[in-house]
Enzyme design. Structure first.
Site, PDB file in Angstrom:
ATOM      1  N   VAL A 100      17.932  40.732 -22.465  1.00  0.00           N
ATOM      2  CA  VAL A 100      19.142  39.967 -22.161  1.00  0.00           C
ATOM      3  C   VAL A 100      20.189  40.895 -21.553  1.00  0.00           C
ATOM      4  CG1 VAL A 100      20.979  38.558 -23.166  1.00  0.00           C
ATOM      5  CG2 VAL A 100      18.704  38.494 -24.155  1.00  0.00           C
ATOM      6  N   CYS A 101      20.899  40.385 -20.546  1.00  0.00           N
ATOM      7  CA  CYS A 101      22.069  41.074 -19.987  1.00  0.00           C
ATOM      8  C   CYS A 101      23.125  40.007 -19.713  1.00  0.00           C
ATOM      9  CB  CYS A 101      21.708  41.861 -18.723  1.00  0.00           C
ATOM     10  SG  CYS A 101      21.239  40.828 -17.331  1.00  0.00           S
ATOM     11  N   ASN A 102      24.083  40.272 -18.858  1.00  0.00           N
ATOM     12  CA  ASN A 102      25.122  39.272 -18.578  1.00  0.00           C
ATOM     13  C   ASN A 102      24.589  38.080 -17.797  1.00  0.00           C
ATOM     14  OD1 ASN A 102      27.342  40.373 -19.893  1.00  0.00           O
ATOM     15  ND2 ASN A 102      27.779  41.748 -18.204  1.00  0.00           N
TER      16      ASN A 102
END
Length: 144
Positions: A100-102
């Site tokens: 997960v990232c932005n």
């Protein structure tokens, strides 16, 4: 057919742009079909965590992670993945790992790097934390 040839002759730059876009779409389609990393949505992430004990790995910087992250997520910044500092993740090589990232772009790159390191089941959260928060799904904030 004659009209197409005339159009190509009259508009060479526009024609090249269309050909370039067409090739890009084909390359991206083939690349995603053969990729070892699968993109999943918010609902699929919840199912994987609950049924298959998938591990959520947040690749954002520590400051961003502290502002809000998925419950029980591990923080392994992208810099650590690039530098092969994966001691935290070694025990999860055979379990499903959701990155997960932005927005889902950086985590996709991280997943490709981890695939080269021998991790078996890698998934990328489409839309990242921005979609997760937009869907009003639970977010935990760190105090430290």
């Amino acid at each position: 057919m004659q009209e197409y040839i005339e159009f190509f002759k009259a508009n060479p730059m526009l024609s090249l742009a269309w050909v370039g876009l067409f090739i890009a779409v084909i390359v991206m389609t083939v690349k995603s079909a053969f990729s070892r990393v699968k993109n999943i949505g918010n609902q699929e992430l919840s199912i994987l965590v609950n049924r298959e004990d998938a591990k959520v790995v947040d690749v954002r910087a520590k400051e961003e992670f502290k502002k809000g992250h998925i419950v029980d997520a591990l923080n392994v910044p992208m810099a650590d993945i690039k530098n092969n500092q994966l001691s935290v993740l070694e025990k999860f090589k055979s379990t499903p790992i959701v990155l997960v990232c932005n927005t889902g772009m950086t985590s996709s790159q991280a997943a490709q790097l981890l695939a080269k390191q021998g991790f078996e089941s890698l998934l990328n959260l489409k839309g990242g934390m921005s979609d997760w928060q937009a869907a009003n799904l639970p977010v935990k904030k760190s105090k430290r």
